[in-house]
Write an enzyme that holds these catalytic residues in place. Structure first.
Site, short mmCIF file in Angstrom:
data_model
loop_
_atom_site.label_atom_id
_atom_site.label_comp_id
_atom_site.label_asym_id
_atom_site.label_seq_id
_atom_site.Cartn_x
_atom_site.Cartn_y
_atom_site.Cartn_z
N HIS A 162 8.35 41.25 49.39
CA HIS A 162 8.83 39.91 49.78
C HIS A 162 7.95 39.36 50.90
O HIS A 162 7.08 40.05 51.40
CB HIS A 162 10.32 39.91 50.13
N HIS B 71 8.39 38.30 54.04
CA HIS B 71 8.58 38.46 55.49
C HIS B 71 7.36 39.13 56.14
O HIS B 71 6.81 40.09 55.60
CB HIS B 71 9.85 39.27 55.78
N ASP C 266 6.88 41.19 58.46
CA ASP C 266 6.87 42.63 58.73
C ASP C 266 6.59 43.44 57.45
O ASP C 266 6.54 44.67 57.50
CB ASP C 266 8.16 43.10 59.42
N HIS C 267 6.39 42.74 56.34
CA HIS C 267 6.03 43.40 55.07
C HIS C 267 4.68 42.95 54.53
O HIS C 267 4.21 43.48 53.52
CB HIS C 267 7.12 43.15 54.02
N HIS D 64 17.96 38.79 49.65
CA HIS D 64 17.39 38.90 51.01
C HIS D 64 16.41 37.74 51.20
O HIS D 64 16.46 37.01 52.18
CB HIS D 64 16.73 40.25 51.18
N ASP E 50 13.53 45.21 51.38
CA ASP E 50 14.69 44.99 52.25
C ASP E 50 15.93 44.62 51.42
O ASP E 50 16.79 43.86 51.89
CB ASP E 50 14.41 43.88 53.26
N HIS F 224 12.81 49.97 55.79
CA HIS F 224 13.17 50.20 57.21
C HIS F 224 13.94 51.50 57.40
O HIS F 224 14.65 51.95 56.49
CB HIS F 224 14.06 49.06 57.74
FE FE Z 1 11.78 43.94 56.89
ZN ZN Z 2 12.69 41.28 55.10
#
Ligand code: FE
Ligand code: ZN
Length: 241
Positions: free
Chosen positions: A56, A58, A60-61, A113, A132, A170
């Site tokens: 996805h 985001h 942090d990915h 998400h 996530d 995570h």
């Molecule tokens: Fe994340």
């Molecule tokens: Zn995420």
């Protein structure tokens, strides 16, 4: 030969999953939120990253996509929504196939998400990357979708064989286990798993992967009977502890 799957810790509690096809030597990273830790982990093993896969958009990915591509040439294979934050070489969606050497994944659309979130299911290798959406004993927050969508995702995961291993984005397992024990105080599988998670985290261990069988026994979101129950649990969890 075994497929090696390695968790590369990144940011505060993300895992970049890195795996190598033993036949071709191809190496994929899944959800590289940063480039440096992934490149270092590959170099340490003498591996050359050949694919960056994203579940996805985001940051942090996806934050490491560009740096990994600059260093290795690895194309970025991601859902269309990742274009908001990254260059994408190949857009993937439901029904597409992704190959990493001889390993093949089917792509699942699992919105909730984020609107364009995907999972990568390596059926023959019995592993699924869930980003996530599905965590050990938990699920992702509903940022761009509905409880109905998340419920459908959970049902789809639950229909997989029990021994499929789940690689998520995570290290949330202990907090999720505490919540599961709060909502299912009489579930002995939850109680013993909470204890195990606490011990593993005390020792600084990675609690993943988990498996479909374990999640069916202990994940309240996968165990929810309907979307309303999942919605109630998700709202409770958003403000838990
Ligand atoms: Fe994340
Ligand atoms: Zn995420």
């Amino acid at each position: 030969m075994e497929i090696e799957v390695i968790p590369v810790p990144a940011l505060s509690d993300n895992y970049i999953w890195m795996f190598r096809d033993p036949v071709s030597g191809s190496v994929a990273v899944v959800d590289p939120g940063q480039d440096a830790p992934a490149l270092a982990a590959a170099e340490q093993r003498g591996w050359a990253i050949t694919h960056s896969l994203n579940t996805h958009w985001h940051p942090d990915h996806t934050g490491g996509n560009a740096g990994i591509k600059a260093a290795t040439g690895a194309p970025v294979i991601a859902p269309a929504e990742a274009k908001k934050v990254s260059a994408v070489d190949r857009v993937i969606a439901e029904g597409d196939r992704v190959t990493v050497g001889d390993l093949e994944a089917e792509v699942w659309d699992i919105p909730a998400h984020t609107a364009g979130h995907v999972a990568l299911y390596f059926k023959a290798a019995k592993m699924i990357f869930t980003g996530d959406t599905l965590f050990a004993m938990g699920c992702g927050r509903l940022f761009e979708g509905t409880a109905e969508q998340m419920f459908a995702n959970m049902q789809r995961f639950a229909a997989l064989p029990d021994d499929v291993l789940i690689y998520c984005g995570h290290e949330y397992s202990l907090a999720n286990a505490r919540f599961a024990a709060h909502v299912e105080p009489d579930n002995a599988a939850v109680t013993s798993r909470l204890k195990k998670m606490a011990e593993m985290r005390d020792r600084g261990e990675v609690t993943l992967p988990t498996s479909i069988g374990e999640e069916k026994a202990t994940n309240p979101f996968m165990r929810a009977r309907d979307a309303d129950e999942l919605a109630r649990l998700r709202t409770m969890k958003d403000s838990f502890g």
